[in-house]
Write a protein that holds these residues in place. Structure first.
Motif, mmCIF file in Angstrom:
data_model
loop_
_atom_site.group_PDB
_atom_site.id
_atom_site.type_symbol
_atom_site.label_atom_id
_atom_site.label_comp_id
_atom_site.label_asym_id
_atom_site.label_seq_id
_atom_site.Cartn_x
_atom_site.Cartn_y
_atom_site.Cartn_z
ATOM 1 N N ILE A 67 0.860 -1.182 0.000
ATOM 2 C CA ILE A 67 0.000 0.000 0.000
ATOM 3 C C ILE A 67 0.893 1.227 0.000
ATOM 4 O O ILE A 67 1.827 1.327 0.804
ATOM 5 N N ASN A 71 -2.003 6.840 -0.742
ATOM 6 C CA ASN A 71 -3.368 6.335 -0.858
ATOM 7 C C ASN A 71 -4.093 6.240 0.489
ATOM 8 O O ASN A 71 -5.285 5.995 0.515
ATOM 9 N N ILE A 72 -3.378 6.429 1.587
ATOM 10 C CA ILE A 72 -3.984 6.341 2.907
ATOM 11 C C ILE A 72 -4.651 7.678 3.223
ATOM 12 O O ILE A 72 -4.015 8.729 3.180
#
Length: 153
Positions: A67, A71-72
């Motif tokens: 991840i 994108n968090i």
């Protein structure tokens, strides 16, 4: 001759404290003896699986998901204009009770059959019982209040 400083209450508290300490020591020794007998030391390493549960087996590296930090999202995600619903704050209802001498009453919402308090200060038109009205809701001290109450045409 001086009086003893050790009272009955103090000695009882001291006895309880020593008894508690002895019980704790016995429990610890019992746990050690059981661990030697079974040969278990407990979970030496604890891993977290993909569901967030603790396990004693390491996770499979082939199931690892990468991840990116960009994108968090921390907080509430922004809503797009296309996602917003068209919301009409004006509601329709019927006056179930209105006391003109005291200046308050209740309106029943046509959609969900909830009763809302209304005050003469929130009225635009004069209302009486069983009138069909349109109104907006506003948070009051004891719940939602009907304001901007007008007669329905």
């Amino acid at each position: 001759m001086a009086k003893s400083q050790q009272t009955f209450n103090k000695s009882e508290k001291e006895k309880k404290r020593l008894k508690k300490r002895e019980e704790k020591r016995k429990k610890m020794e019992a746990r050690r003896a059981e661990a030697k007998l079974n040969g278990k030391k407990g979970i030496e390493f604890a891993y977290v699986d993909y569901n967030g549960n603790l396990t004693d087996t390491p996770p499979d590296p082939s199931q690892k998901i990468e991840i990116e930090a960009e994108n968090i999202v921390i907080g509430i995600p922004k809503t797009l204009e296309s996602d917003k619903e068209a919301f009409d704050p004006v509601r329709k209802g019927t006056v179930s009770f209105f006391d003109s001498s005291k200046g308050f009453g209740f309106i029943i919402d046509a959609e969900n059959q909830e009763k809302y308090f209304t005050h003469v200060s929130g009225l635009i038109d004069e209302i009486v019982e069983n009138d069909k009205v349109t109104f907006e809701l506003e948070k009051g001290m004891k719940g939602m209040n009907a304001v901007k109450v007008t007669l329905q045409k």
